[in-house]
Design an enzyme around this catalytic site. Structure first.
Site, PDB file in Angstrom:
ATOM      1  N   CYS A 112     -20.631 -14.943  -6.744  1.00  0.00           N
ATOM      2  CA  CYS A 112     -19.344 -14.776  -6.049  1.00  0.00           C
ATOM      3  C   CYS A 112     -18.273 -14.156  -6.930  1.00  0.00           C
ATOM      4  CB  CYS A 112     -18.856 -16.113  -5.513  1.00  0.00           C
ATOM      5  SG  CYS A 112     -20.024 -16.873  -4.408  1.00  0.00           S
ATOM      6  N   HIS A 254     -11.313 -16.356  -4.055  1.00  0.00           N
ATOM      7  CA  HIS A 254     -12.627 -16.287  -3.412  1.00  0.00           C
ATOM      8  C   HIS A 254     -12.623 -17.246  -2.228  1.00  0.00           C
ATOM      9  CE1 HIS A 254     -16.803 -16.483  -2.585  1.00  0.00           C
ATOM     10  NE2 HIS A 254     -17.015 -17.626  -3.201  1.00  0.00           N
ATOM     11  N   ASN A 284     -18.065 -18.114   3.603  1.00  0.00           N
ATOM     12  CA  ASN A 284     -18.203 -17.628   2.235  1.00  0.00           C
ATOM     13  C   ASN A 284     -19.129 -16.405   2.216  1.00  0.00           C
ATOM     14  OD1 ASN A 284     -18.819 -17.195  -0.436  1.00  0.00           O
ATOM     15  ND2 ASN A 284     -19.278 -19.346  -0.915  1.00  0.00           N
TER      16      ASN A 284
HETATM   17  N1  ACO Z   1     -22.531 -31.592   8.702  1.00  0.00           N
HETATM   18  C1  ACO Z   1     -22.418 -32.934   8.701  1.00  0.00           C
HETATM   19  N2  ACO Z   1     -22.591 -33.673   7.596  1.00  0.00           N
HETATM   20  C2  ACO Z   1     -22.883 -33.024   6.457  1.00  0.00           C
HETATM   21  C3  ACO Z   1     -23.017 -31.627   6.400  1.00  0.00           C
HETATM   22  C4  ACO Z   1     -22.829 -30.901   7.593  1.00  0.00           C
HETATM   23  N3  ACO Z   1     -22.927 -29.559   7.650  1.00  0.00           N
HETATM   24  N4  ACO Z   1     -23.301 -31.271   5.132  1.00  0.00           N
HETATM   25  C5  ACO Z   1     -23.330 -32.385   4.411  1.00  0.00           C
HETATM   26  N5  ACO Z   1     -23.100 -33.457   5.215  1.00  0.00           N
HETATM   27  C6  ACO Z   1     -23.038 -34.856   4.843  1.00  0.00           C
HETATM   28  C7  ACO Z   1     -23.794 -35.165   3.580  1.00  0.00           C
HETATM   29  O1  ACO Z   1     -25.165 -35.353   3.863  1.00  0.00           O
HETATM   30  C8  ACO Z   1     -23.122 -36.457   3.117  1.00  0.00           C
HETATM   31  O2  ACO Z   1     -23.649 -37.517   3.845  1.00  0.00           O
HETATM   32  P1  ACO Z   1     -23.947 -38.909   3.090  1.00  0.00           P
HETATM   33  O3  ACO Z   1     -22.610 -39.379   2.608  1.00  0.00           O
HETATM   34  O4  ACO Z   1     -24.528 -39.726   4.182  1.00  0.00           O
HETATM   35  O5  ACO Z   1     -24.890 -38.576   1.986  1.00  0.00           O
HETATM   36  C9  ACO Z   1     -21.668 -36.260   3.576  1.00  0.00           C
HETATM   37  O6  ACO Z   1     -21.685 -35.222   4.561  1.00  0.00           O
HETATM   38  C10 ACO Z   1     -20.724 -35.871   2.457  1.00  0.00           C
HETATM   39  O7  ACO Z   1     -21.340 -34.843   1.709  1.00  0.00           O
HETATM   40  P2  ACO Z   1     -20.619 -34.184   0.476  1.00  0.00           P
HETATM   41  O8  ACO Z   1     -21.517 -33.173  -0.135  1.00  0.00           O
HETATM   42  O9  ACO Z   1     -20.045 -35.243  -0.405  1.00  0.00           O
HETATM   43  O10 ACO Z   1     -19.384 -33.477   1.209  1.00  0.00           O
HETATM   44  P3  ACO Z   1     -18.197 -32.707   0.562  1.00  0.00           P
HETATM   45  O11 ACO Z   1     -16.920 -33.274   0.998  1.00  0.00           O
HETATM   46  O12 ACO Z   1     -18.386 -32.496  -0.925  1.00  0.00           O
HETATM   47  O13 ACO Z   1     -18.326 -31.286   1.252  1.00  0.00           O
HETATM   48  C11 ACO Z   1     -19.159 -29.116   0.748  1.00  0.00           C
HETATM   49  C12 ACO Z   1     -19.508 -30.554   1.081  1.00  0.00           C
HETATM   50  C13 ACO Z   1     -18.405 -28.516   1.921  1.00  0.00           C
HETATM   51  C14 ACO Z   1     -20.432 -28.341   0.504  1.00  0.00           C
HETATM   52  C15 ACO Z   1     -18.241 -29.069  -0.506  1.00  0.00           C
HETATM   53  O14 ACO Z   1     -18.806 -29.871  -1.517  1.00  0.00           O
HETATM   54  C16 ACO Z   1     -18.044 -27.688  -1.029  1.00  0.00           C
HETATM   55  O15 ACO Z   1     -17.448 -26.854  -0.390  1.00  0.00           O
HETATM   56  N6  ACO Z   1     -18.534 -27.414  -2.250  1.00  0.00           N
HETATM   57  C17 ACO Z   1     -18.378 -26.111  -2.840  1.00  0.00           C
HETATM   58  C18 ACO Z   1     -19.425 -25.247  -2.308  1.00  0.00           C
HETATM   59  C19 ACO Z   1     -19.168 -23.802  -2.626  1.00  0.00           C
HETATM   60  O16 ACO Z   1     -18.036 -23.371  -2.665  1.00  0.00           O
HETATM   61  N7  ACO Z   1     -20.216 -23.081  -2.853  1.00  0.00           N
HETATM   62  C20 ACO Z   1     -20.031 -21.691  -3.030  1.00  0.00           C
HETATM   63  C21 ACO Z   1     -20.691 -21.247  -4.169  1.00  0.00           C
HETATM   64  S1  ACO Z   1     -20.382 -19.589  -4.342  1.00  0.00           S
HETATM   65  C22 ACO Z   1     -21.795 -18.737  -4.801  1.00  0.00           C
HETATM   66  O17 ACO Z   1     -21.927 -18.387  -5.935  1.00  0.00           O
HETATM   67  C23 ACO Z   1     -22.847 -18.488  -3.731  1.00  0.00           C
END
Ligand code: ACO
Length: 327
Positions: A112, A254, A284
């Site tokens: 990214c 980003h 993203n």
């Molecule tokens: N729908 C419903 N529930 C979900 C989903 C979904 N799509 N995805 C995860 N959950 C659940 C999980 O299983 C978890 O359940 P549990 O508590 O029973 O285990 C719960 O939701 C919370 O999960 P978390 O991972 O703690 O949620 P978080 O608030 O951290 O949000 C997210 C997750 C959106 C992925 C966030 O962590 C994030 O945005 N991280 C950064 C990701 C990013 O920017 N990546 C880009 C990288 S760029 C590149 O180089 C490609």
């Protein structure tokens, strides 16, 4: 000598996948996706449409905005995690598709952060050698091809598209050169990766069976690292350039997650109306995201000539960076 952005362009494929559509694919909800990410919909490339195809359209729009043709370009850099092939590079495919002369063409891999890394590369080339008068920098991604559509942790986050910049090295005029701070820390390489397809794990029945050709991500860890990296690199360029946050007309981060964007803005003490955010519409798009957002900001009138703009990004590697310049 003054290097500036002569034109920008972007392209989003026609097909839109909404959160409601995703509810039918995996155990998720529109509310969860909106609250946790800010994303409402994303665009998906057609089956036969590659990153290079999307880059070509974005590039044509940027060339038109710059008032030049492909034949005027002196180099092409393409940032992508989803290039058309491992080789030849996508920049060569663009060179042919845009009717360019036999110029310098290469791809750059920094996930990214690829577009910021490429802008740094392009401006360094142009500073070093005046023969690089016009350089095309594209970020293009078909992430839908490497997303595991059965993994709700990742499939809700990503979209496809392309963004492009035409940089021009002009004689005289104001100096628009960027102040930048780019970095990486490979000790976090497992946080976000595509495990197979490279020489570590070449494609095999086993890699396909184990779903190793899809994005694997530790979301929570990535979230924290992203905020830290973008805030620190942004503060560094502000300090290095002697610019205070209130002098920045627009911050274009980003577009990964609205909560990350808001946390970065808050820590940089930039008011929300000066932080660009279109993650709700596109999700993203990795290396394309800043190019798409920048073009959106230009074409919608949010960014005007002479404005100070701060770009900041993070991605797999871990890679990150910030760049400050006058549009
Ligand atoms: N729908 C419903 N529930 C979900 C989903 C979904 N799509 N995805 C995860 N959950 C659940 C999980 O299983 C978890 O359940 P549990 O508590 O029973 O285990 C719960 O939701 C919370 O999960 P978390 O991972 O703690 O949620 P978080 O608030 O951290 O949000 C997210 C997750 C959106 C992925 C966030 O962590 C994030 O945005 N991280 C950064 C990701 C990013 O920017 N990546 C880009 C990288 S760029 C590149 O180089 C490609």
């Amino acid at each position: 000598m003054s290097i500036y952005i002569a034109g920008t362009g972007s392209y989003l494929p026609e097909r839109i996948l909404t959160n409601a559509d995703l509810e039918k694919l995996v155990d998720t909800s529109d509310e969860w996706i909106r609250v946790r990410t800010g994303i409402e919909e994303r665009h998906l490339a057609a089956r036969d449409q590659s990153s290079g195809d999307m880059a070509k359209i974005a590039a044509e729009r940027a060339l038109e905005a710059a008032g030049i043709s492909g034949a005027d370009l002196s180099a092409i850099i393409v940032a992508s995690t989803t290039p058309d092939y491992t080789f030849p590079n996508t920049a060569c495919l663009l060179q042919h598709a845009l009717g360019c002369r036999p110029i310098l063409c290469y791809d750059l891999s920094a996930a990214c952060s690829g577009l910021l890394y490429s802008l740094e590369n392009a401006t360094s080339l142009m500073r070093a050698n005046k023969k690089y008068r016009y350089v095309l920098v594209c970020g293009a991604e078909k992430l839908s091809g490497i997303v595991d559509w059965s993994d709700r942790n990742t499939c809700v986050l990503f979209g496809d598209g392309a963004g492009a910049f035409v940089l021009e090295n002009r004689d005289g005029g104001d100096d628009h050169l960027p102040v930048s701070c780019l970095g990486a820390n490979g000790s976090y390489s497992d946080t976000l990766k595509l495990p197979a397809g490279g020489s570590r794990n070449p494609a095999s029945f086993e890699t396909v069976e184990k779903r190793m050709h899809y994005i694997k991500m530790e979301g929570r860890e990535t979230f924290k690292l992203a905020i830290k990296a973008m805030v620190e690199s942004s503060n560094q360029v502000l300090t290095d350039s002697g610019v205070s946050p209130d002098q920045v007309a627009l911050v274009i981060p980003h577009q990964a997650n609205r909560r990350i964007i808001q946390a970065v803005a808050q820590r940089l003490t930039v008011p929300p109306d000066r932080v660009f955010d279109n993650v709700n519409r596109y999700g993203n798009t990795s290396a394309a995201s800043i190019g798409i957002a920048f073009d959106d900001a230009v074409r919608s009138g949010r960014l005007k000539r002479g404005d100070l703009v701060l770009l900041t990004s993070f991605g797999s590697g871990l890679t990150w960076g910030a760049m400050l310049f006058r549009y």
